[in-house]
Design a protein around this motif. Structure first.
Motif, PDB file in Angstrom:
ATOM      1  N   ARG A 118      -6.618  13.231   0.925  1.00  0.00           N
ATOM      2  CA  ARG A 118      -7.525  12.077   0.979  1.00  0.00           C
ATOM      3  C   ARG A 118      -8.914  12.434   0.455  1.00  0.00           C
ATOM      4  O   ARG A 118      -9.519  11.677  -0.296  1.00  0.00           O
ATOM      5  CB  ARG A 118      -7.614  11.546   2.400  1.00  0.00           C
ATOM      6  CG  ARG A 118      -6.358  10.830   2.826  1.00  0.00           C
ATOM      7  CD  ARG A 118      -6.519  10.210   4.189  1.00  0.00           C
ATOM      8  NE  ARG A 118      -5.397   9.331   4.450  1.00  0.00           N
ATOM      9  CZ  ARG A 118      -4.895   9.101   5.635  1.00  0.00           C
ATOM     10  NH1 ARG A 118      -5.426   9.686   6.696  1.00  0.00           N
ATOM     11  NH2 ARG A 118      -3.883   8.288   5.795  1.00  0.00           N
TER      12      ARG A 118
ATOM     13  N   ALA B 145       0.822  -1.200   0.000  1.00  0.00           N
ATOM     14  CA  ALA B 145       0.000   0.000   0.000  1.00  0.00           C
ATOM     15  C   ALA B 145       0.863   1.259   0.000  1.00  0.00           C
ATOM     16  O   ALA B 145       2.012   1.248   0.432  1.00  0.00           O
ATOM     17  CB  ALA B 145      -0.899  -0.006   1.219  1.00  0.00           C
TER      18      ALA B 145
ATOM     19  N   PRO C 178      -6.493   7.492  -0.360  1.00  0.00           N
ATOM     20  CA  PRO C 178      -7.556   7.317   0.627  1.00  0.00           C
ATOM     21  C   PRO C 178      -7.200   6.444   1.824  1.00  0.00           C
ATOM     22  O   PRO C 178      -7.605   6.745   2.948  1.00  0.00           O
ATOM     23  CB  PRO C 178      -8.695   6.706  -0.190  1.00  0.00           C
ATOM     24  CG  PRO C 178      -8.454   7.171  -1.590  1.00  0.00           C
ATOM     25  CD  PRO C 178      -6.951   7.196  -1.721  1.00  0.00           C
ATOM     26  N   ALA C 179      -6.443   5.399   1.629  1.00  0.00           N
ATOM     27  CA  ALA C 179      -6.149   4.460   2.726  1.00  0.00           C
ATOM     28  C   ALA C 179      -4.683   4.455   3.136  1.00  0.00           C
ATOM     29  O   ALA C 179      -4.263   3.612   3.924  1.00  0.00           O
ATOM     30  CB  ALA C 179      -6.568   3.038   2.311  1.00  0.00           C
TER      31      ALA C 179
END
Length: 112
Positions: free
Chosen positions: A47, A2, A102-103
């Motif tokens: 984000r 990620a 976003p994450a």
């Protein structure tokens, strides 16, 4: 793997963040912030705004390289990309920000 945001300090003492893709490549760099909390607010703004394609300004520099900026709803630039050789590379960079931001976890490199 990620993506992640990394908070660091510039040589002038300001805080900044880089958004890195899963492969470790920097895909977005912020402006300088005088306070760490402002830098964290910038991350939250990335984000929120990265989900809206209209917030990405696709640009071409005077030397013909392509890049993008991400803007907030008020038009202020939140972050800028590296220079890309062509428009497709720039567009892939935008997609990477949209996919990773976003994450993405936050790593604080200023904590000693």
């Amino acid at each position: 793997m990620a993506g992640k945001f990394e908070i660091s300090r510039r040589s002038n003492g300001e805080f900044q963040f880089n958004l890195k893709a899963g492969n470790g490549q920097v895909i977005l760099t912020s402006e300088g912030y005088s306070a760490r909390s402002s830098c964290e607010n910038g991350i939250e703004s990335v984000r929120r705004n990265s989900a809206d394609d209209a917030r990405f300004q696709r640009k071409t520099s005077s030397n013909g390289k392509h890049y993008f900026t991400l803007t907030a709803t008020n038009g202020q630039v939140i972050g800028s990309s590296e220079m890309y050789a062509d428009a497709s590379g720039r567009d892939n960079g935008i997609r990477s920000v949209q996919d990773n931001a976003p994450a993405a976890a936050i790593t604080d490199l200023t904590a000693a």
